[in-house]
Design an enzyme around this catalytic site. Sequence first.
Site, mmCIF file in Angstrom:
data_model
loop_
_atom_site.group_PDB
_atom_site.id
_atom_site.type_symbol
_atom_site.label_atom_id
_atom_site.label_comp_id
_atom_site.label_asym_id
_atom_site.label_seq_id
_atom_site.Cartn_x
_atom_site.Cartn_y
_atom_site.Cartn_z
ATOM 1 N N TYR A 245 -10.235 5.344 -12.049
ATOM 2 C CA TYR A 245 -10.081 6.041 -10.753
ATOM 3 C C TYR A 245 -9.910 7.542 -10.920
ATOM 4 O O TYR A 245 -9.534 8.222 -9.957
ATOM 5 C CB TYR A 245 -8.848 5.536 -10.002
ATOM 6 C CG TYR A 245 -8.646 4.048 -9.974
ATOM 7 C CD1 TYR A 245 -9.508 3.227 -9.267
ATOM 8 C CD2 TYR A 245 -7.544 3.473 -10.615
ATOM 9 C CE1 TYR A 245 -9.296 1.854 -9.225
ATOM 10 C CE2 TYR A 245 -7.330 2.107 -10.569
ATOM 11 C CZ TYR A 245 -8.213 1.304 -9.874
ATOM 12 O OH TYR A 245 -7.999 -0.042 -9.833
ATOM 13 N N ARG B 101 3.023 -1.138 -5.929
ATOM 14 C CA ARG B 101 3.198 0.163 -6.571
ATOM 15 C C ARG B 101 4.536 0.828 -6.217
ATOM 16 O O ARG B 101 5.196 1.407 -7.076
ATOM 17 C CB ARG B 101 2.049 1.067 -6.134
ATOM 18 C CG ARG B 101 1.942 2.351 -6.902
ATOM 19 C CD ARG B 101 0.891 3.286 -6.276
ATOM 20 N NE ARG B 101 -0.305 2.629 -5.840
ATOM 21 C CZ ARG B 101 -1.447 2.583 -6.541
ATOM 22 N NH1 ARG B 101 -1.527 3.163 -7.707
ATOM 23 N NH2 ARG B 101 -2.507 1.970 -6.055
ATOM 24 N N GLY C 131 0.762 -1.240 0.000
ATOM 25 C CA GLY C 131 0.000 0.000 0.000
ATOM 26 C C GLY C 131 0.789 1.284 0.000
ATOM 27 O O GLY C 131 0.210 2.360 -0.209
ATOM 28 N N PRO D 145 4.755 -4.780 -0.926
ATOM 29 C CA PRO D 145 4.678 -3.578 -1.773
ATOM 30 C C PRO D 145 4.506 -3.957 -3.242
ATOM 31 O O PRO D 145 5.091 -4.926 -3.717
ATOM 32 C CB PRO D 145 6.036 -2.910 -1.558
ATOM 33 C CG PRO D 145 6.958 -4.035 -1.252
ATOM 34 C CD PRO D 145 6.135 -5.069 -0.519
ATOM 35 N N ARG E 167 -6.141 3.265 -15.505
ATOM 36 C CA ARG E 167 -6.243 3.999 -14.240
ATOM 37 C C ARG E 167 -6.969 5.347 -14.356
ATOM 38 O O ARG E 167 -7.809 5.656 -13.502
ATOM 39 C CB ARG E 167 -4.861 4.180 -13.595
ATOM 40 C CG ARG E 167 -4.136 2.852 -13.352
ATOM 41 C CD ARG E 167 -2.918 2.994 -12.460
ATOM 42 N NE ARG E 167 -3.287 3.313 -11.098
ATOM 43 C CZ ARG E 167 -3.220 4.508 -10.578
ATOM 44 N NH1 ARG E 167 -2.754 5.529 -11.271
ATOM 45 N NH2 ARG E 167 -3.617 4.712 -9.349
ATOM 46 N N CYS F 52 -13.937 3.737 -27.861
ATOM 47 C CA CYS F 52 -15.261 4.358 -27.964
ATOM 48 C C CYS F 52 -15.963 4.404 -26.620
ATOM 49 O O CYS F 52 -16.922 3.659 -26.368
ATOM 50 C CB CYS F 52 -16.079 3.622 -29.001
ATOM 51 S SG CYS F 52 -15.369 3.887 -30.617
ATOM 52 N N GLU F 53 -15.473 5.232 -25.746
ATOM 53 C CA GLU F 53 -16.037 5.458 -24.409
ATOM 54 C C GLU F 53 -15.699 6.894 -24.044
ATOM 55 O O GLU F 53 -14.566 7.328 -24.260
ATOM 56 C CB GLU F 53 -15.350 4.573 -23.353
ATOM 57 C CG GLU F 53 -15.586 3.110 -23.483
ATOM 58 C CD GLU F 53 -16.715 2.589 -22.617
ATOM 59 O OE1 GLU F 53 -17.306 3.377 -21.838
ATOM 60 O OE2 GLU F 53 -17.002 1.396 -22.727
#
Length: 413
Positions: free
Chosen positions: A316, A276, A239, A274, A312, A342-343
């Site tokens: 988020y 990230r 984290g 860990p 990401r 296409c979004e």
Amino acid sequence: MNHFVWRKGVLHAEGVPLTAIADAVGTPTYVYSSATLTRHFRVVSEAFGGAPHLICYSVKANSTLAILRLLAGLGGGFDIVSGGELARVRQAGGDAGKTVFAGVGKTQEEMEAALAAGILLFNVESAEELEALDAVGRRLGRRAPFALRVNPDVDARTHRYISTGLKTSKFGVPFEEAVALYTRAKKLKGVRAAGLDCHIGSQLTQSSPVRAALTKVAGLYSELKTQGHPLAYLDVGGGLGITYSDETPPSPEEYARTVLAATKDTGAHLILEPGRALVGNAGVLLTRVLYRKRTPAKHFVVVDAGMNDLLRPALYEAHHAMQPLVKRRGKAVEVDVVGPVCESTDVLAKARPLVLPQAGELFAFMSAGAYGMSMASNYNSRPRPAEVMVDGDAWRVVRERERIEDLWRGERA
Ligand code: LLP
């Protein structure tokens, strides 16, 4: 600290100009710096100094074999959440004996494979899973070493999608039920209590939730030891956050001080997970500008990487800095950098000041090493990107760009 640096106006990964990689391999392409990966692993490990600890890299952050191989070579273990991740770890030469297995939905087949491989610890997330693991252990004639993942009910103060330690979260067993479950486990012949585990969330930028959670969990660990449960490992999860733009996460040293202070009375062998913090700032995603487009409301820059390559921002609203590979001068305008998918959420950089680029210009989305390629998909039938590992002045393709034929592998029309 990372090894993506400017030299004579060109962005480099270590000694290699990123333009050379983009020209040779095409775009979109993920590029990783092995020096950065190595440095991050060592910095985290050294922060824990002589305290007995094992770094189990969280494979979900980036499960590419070359990255697993590099971390295994540094002595790292692994935190996995599926049979597929176990297979990847072994394929990369990782040590099953340094591998911990979390997740709320392990199947019995996955448990069997992991037990047969001799993993270090099953991080069990429910009472029913404990019974299932016991059945697997008895079937194989071994006791599966386990830790209960407890939910400390602490707000990690991170994005709600990546917060895992709240009462309302699906992860872990309620803190209050842990003692009864360890007592129950004593009667089971297919499992053996070996540790205690927690993980409160990802991209943590403050020390206080870590301190609060681990103080609680360390207290429980000592209580269980007093009751005679033969625990040896305290898994503190992962984290630790990184800087994407202006976040100021604890340094590895500060993080280690927090963890060590909270757990010092346990005498436990620490396990760290860990993800990230090791790979996030060790990778970038290269992309090329396809078109510019101006509407009455906005400037758009359309690039050849989309939300299928880097999810990401869409999922988020995450921020990834965007750098041109060749430094440019001029007046910046505010642009939305969008992909071809296409979004409406396929926006990789929103309202960024940018010197309006020409078609063909190259950019890097920074800090894309974690949860970039591992969350990439084939949405819109787009082949997934290539991946490149840089080492000093050398580089090599560690995953070929998917070919069009790969898109229907296994299908029957
Ligand atoms: N251990 C467990 C049990 C986890 O669930 C996770 C991440 C980690 C370790 C590693 O966390 P890290 O050190 O990487 O923060 N896709 C999201 C992040 C999801 C994290 C899931 N669990 C993102 O792109 O931000």
